[in-house]
Motif scaffolding. Sequence first.
Motif, PDB file in Angstrom:
ATOM      1  N   LYS A   1       7.822  -3.554 -10.470  1.00 42.96           N
ATOM      2  CA  LYS A   1       6.957  -2.543  -9.878  1.00 42.96           C
ATOM      3  C   LYS A   1       6.894  -2.754  -8.368  1.00 42.96           C
ATOM      4  O   LYS A   1       6.758  -3.888  -7.902  1.00 42.96           O
ATOM      5  CB  LYS A   1       5.558  -2.615 -10.477  1.00 42.96           C
ATOM      6  CG  LYS A   1       5.491  -2.274 -11.965  1.00 42.96           C
ATOM      7  CD  LYS A   1       4.069  -2.349 -12.474  1.00 42.96           C
ATOM      8  CE  LYS A   1       4.000  -2.052 -13.970  1.00 42.96           C
ATOM      9  NZ  LYS A   1       4.380  -0.661 -14.276  1.00 42.96           N
TER      10      LYS A   1
ATOM     11  N   TRP B   1       5.669  -0.555  -4.438  1.00 41.50           N
ATOM     12  CA  TRP B   1       4.990   0.573  -3.823  1.00 41.50           C
ATOM     13  C   TRP B   1       5.958   1.249  -2.862  1.00 41.50           C
ATOM     14  O   TRP B   1       6.622   0.587  -2.055  1.00 41.50           O
ATOM     15  CB  TRP B   1       3.746   0.119  -3.076  1.00 41.50           C
ATOM     16  CG  TRP B   1       2.591  -0.165  -3.990  1.00 41.50           C
ATOM     17  CD1 TRP B   1       1.562   0.674  -4.316  1.00 41.50           C
ATOM     18  CD2 TRP B   1       2.346  -1.375  -4.720  1.00 41.50           C
ATOM     19  NE1 TRP B   1       0.699   0.061  -5.200  1.00 41.50           N
ATOM     20  CE2 TRP B   1       1.155  -1.196  -5.463  1.00 41.50           C
ATOM     21  CE3 TRP B   1       3.025  -2.599  -4.828  1.00 41.50           C
ATOM     22  CZ2 TRP B   1       0.628  -2.189  -6.286  1.00 41.50           C
ATOM     23  CZ3 TRP B   1       2.508  -3.582  -5.645  1.00 41.50           C
ATOM     24  CH2 TRP B   1       1.323  -3.363  -6.370  1.00 41.50           C
ATOM     25  N   THR B   2       6.074   2.544  -2.963  1.00 38.65           N
ATOM     26  CA  THR B   2       7.041   3.273  -2.153  1.00 38.65           C
ATOM     27  C   THR B   2       6.561   3.385  -0.704  1.00 38.65           C
ATOM     28  O   THR B   2       5.366   3.528  -0.432  1.00 38.65           O
ATOM     29  CB  THR B   2       7.250   4.694  -2.697  1.00 38.65           C
ATOM     30  OG1 THR B   2       6.000   5.398  -2.691  1.00 38.65           O
ATOM     31  CG2 THR B   2       7.795   4.654  -4.109  1.00 38.65           C
ATOM     32  N   ARG B   3       7.500   3.317   0.220  1.00 41.24           N
ATOM     33  CA  ARG B   3       7.235   3.607   1.629  1.00 41.24           C
ATOM     34  C   ARG B   3       7.830   4.961   2.020  1.00 41.24           C
ATOM     35  O   ARG B   3       7.613   5.431   3.122  1.00 41.24           O
ATOM     36  CB  ARG B   3       7.856   2.531   2.524  1.00 41.24           C
ATOM     37  CG  ARG B   3       7.300   1.125   2.375  1.00 41.24           C
ATOM     38  CD  ARG B   3       7.945   0.236   3.423  1.00 41.24           C
ATOM     39  NE  ARG B   3       7.712  -1.173   3.220  1.00 41.24           N
ATOM     40  CZ  ARG B   3       6.688  -1.852   3.735  1.00 41.24           C
ATOM     41  NH1 ARG B   3       5.798  -1.217   4.466  1.00 41.24           N
ATOM     42  NH2 ARG B   3       6.557  -3.146   3.517  1.00 41.24           N
TER      43      ARG B   3
ATOM     44  N   PHE C   1       3.478   5.174  -0.759  1.00 39.92           N
ATOM     45  CA  PHE C   1       2.322   4.308  -0.992  1.00 39.92           C
ATOM     46  C   PHE C   1       1.790   4.415  -2.418  1.00 39.92           C
ATOM     47  O   PHE C   1       0.601   4.225  -2.665  1.00 39.92           O
ATOM     48  CB  PHE C   1       1.200   4.589   0.010  1.00 39.92           C
ATOM     49  CG  PHE C   1       1.637   4.575   1.457  1.00 39.92           C
ATOM     50  CD1 PHE C   1       2.515   3.612   1.924  1.00 39.92           C
ATOM     51  CD2 PHE C   1       1.178   5.533   2.339  1.00 39.92           C
ATOM     52  CE1 PHE C   1       2.926   3.592   3.248  1.00 39.92           C
ATOM     53  CE2 PHE C   1       1.579   5.532   3.670  1.00 39.92           C
ATOM     54  CZ  PHE C   1       2.456   4.556   4.123  1.00 39.92           C
ATOM     55  N   VAL C   2       2.681   4.767  -3.378  1.00 37.64           N
ATOM     56  CA  VAL C   2       2.282   4.782  -4.787  1.00 37.64           C
ATOM     57  C   VAL C   2       3.131   3.772  -5.550  1.00 37.64           C
ATOM     58  O   VAL C   2       4.268   3.464  -5.180  1.00 37.64           O
ATOM     59  CB  VAL C   2       2.437   6.192  -5.411  1.00 37.64           C
ATOM     60  CG1 VAL C   2       1.506   7.182  -4.738  1.00 37.64           C
ATOM     61  CG2 VAL C   2       3.882   6.677  -5.332  1.00 37.64           C
ATOM     62  N   GLU C   3       2.561   3.254  -6.623  1.00 37.40           N
ATOM     63  CA  GLU C   3       3.246   2.235  -7.417  1.00 37.40           C
ATOM     64  C   GLU C   3       4.242   2.891  -8.376  1.00 37.40           C
ATOM     65  O   GLU C   3       3.898   3.816  -9.110  1.00 37.40           O
ATOM     66  CB  GLU C   3       2.232   1.413  -8.210  1.00 37.40           C
ATOM     67  CG  GLU C   3       2.854   0.223  -8.930  1.00 37.40           C
ATOM     68  CD  GLU C   3       1.831  -0.567  -9.724  1.00 37.40           C
ATOM     69  OE1 GLU C   3       1.843  -1.806  -9.657  1.00 37.40           O
ATOM     70  OE2 GLU C   3       1.004   0.075 -10.425  1.00 37.40           O
TER      71      GLU C   3
ATOM     72  N   ASP D   1       0.357  -3.548  -2.407  1.00 41.96           N
ATOM     73  CA  ASP D   1      -0.274  -2.235  -2.279  1.00 41.96           C
ATOM     74  C   ASP D   1      -0.704  -1.983  -0.836  1.00 41.96           C
ATOM     75  O   ASP D   1      -1.610  -2.657  -0.334  1.00 41.96           O
ATOM     76  CB  ASP D   1      -1.484  -2.166  -3.202  1.00 41.96           C
ATOM     77  CG  ASP D   1      -2.123  -0.784  -3.242  1.00 41.96           C
ATOM     78  OD1 ASP D   1      -1.652   0.111  -2.507  1.00 41.96           O
ATOM     79  OD2 ASP D   1      -3.076  -0.602  -4.014  1.00 41.96           O
TER      80      ASP D   1
ATOM     81  N   ARG E   1      -2.484   0.266   0.364  1.00 44.76           N
ATOM     82  CA  ARG E   1      -3.862   0.774   0.437  1.00 44.76           C
ATOM     83  C   ARG E   1      -4.847  -0.333   0.811  1.00 44.76           C
ATOM     84  O   ARG E   1      -5.886  -0.072   1.429  1.00 44.76           O
ATOM     85  CB  ARG E   1      -4.237   1.402  -0.913  1.00 44.76           C
ATOM     86  CG  ARG E   1      -5.675   1.951  -0.976  1.00 44.76           C
ATOM     87  CD  ARG E   1      -5.786   3.222  -0.160  1.00 44.76           C
ATOM     88  NE  ARG E   1      -7.161   3.666   0.007  1.00 44.76           N
ATOM     89  CZ  ARG E   1      -7.831   4.421  -0.862  1.00 44.76           C
ATOM     90  NH1 ARG E   1      -7.247   4.812  -1.989  1.00 44.76           N
ATOM     91  NH2 ARG E   1      -9.059   4.802  -0.602  1.00 44.76           N
TER      92      ARG E   1
ATOM     93  N   THR F   1      -0.434  10.077   0.796  1.00 46.90           N
ATOM     94  CA  THR F   1       0.670   9.772  -0.129  1.00 46.90           C
ATOM     95  C   THR F   1       1.584  10.972  -0.321  1.00 46.90           C
ATOM     96  O   THR F   1       2.760  10.811  -0.667  1.00 46.90           O
ATOM     97  CB  THR F   1       0.142   9.320  -1.500  1.00 46.90           C
ATOM     98  OG1 THR F   1      -0.527  10.406  -2.149  1.00 46.90           O
ATOM     99  CG2 THR F   1      -0.780   8.115  -1.364  1.00 46.90           C
TER     100      THR F   1
END
Length: 306
Positions: free
Chosen positions: A159, A161-163, A180-182, A233, A235, A250
């Motif tokens: 897993k 987190w997207t940039r 910024f989501v997993e 994360d 966030r 996001t």
Amino acid sequence: MWIVVCSLFLLATSCFTGIEGTKKINLSREDRKLSNPSPEELFMKDLVAQPLKDWTNGKRFIAADDKALLVIVPQSGILPVAPDSVKGKVLEFIGVESKINAAGQINVGLQFTDHLYLYVYDTGKEFDYAMENLFSDQVPMLIDSDMVVQARNLLRGHKFWTRSPLWYDEEGNRIDGRKFVEVTVTDVEPGNLVFPLRLKILTPENQEVYMFMNYGNADNESRSFHNIFSLSDPRRHYPSIDDETWDHITRSRVKEGMTKEEVRLSLGNPSDSNTGHDYSQTLDIWSYENGRVLWFEDGRLVRIRQ
């Protein structure tokens, strides 16, 4: 079936060059921090290309595009007509041969086969240099199958987190992505002419989409792992941003009332900006290359022109 194998023998000599009188350079704490590899760079440190000297016969490459025929030239084969398509084909490395250029220098040609044709790529490099300095990620329009497997072993099941919001569907069409989501990487496949790795990811909504990635960790590679993924994360670094604003970020969207920092997180830095004053207020105008213009008053977004 035939396979032509040509072997060249390398006589290597070594020497030692001493460097004397070099003054030691002490980096500041901040410089040392900046020069240290990031956790994301360390995560991918084992994904490395092989120099030509370490290739073995049978090493597999995937042709990323039919344009590969412009440089991986068919020489002969079982079929009388030269192929007009190689995209997606597996080509096996079977040896090297001598190529004499116009200046009379002997260059290395790389031989590949799909078990129907012999293909040769003229490296344009002399033998000694090519053996040490030509790597498996540098053959034009061929994707090193071993590196795809290495990337798959490193990434699959993890897993991140997207940039980057640059997401694609299975056919390669651009779709609305999120940053910024997993997500979970479920597979790694050969990529395309530009990006050698295609990552299949599972989104928070359990949708399967794709992201493209380069092999390396260089900062000038916009699609390197550390530029498109984070191990933690993001966030957590912005606890003051409310949930609604974060959702806009996001999705690369903006709304009135956002701060400059929030807009930068959402859209990136502007291509142009201007600052002025109106009585007691500070006025800023940010312009983006897609034609979007944003107006700020005292650091808050007050107007948007798409």
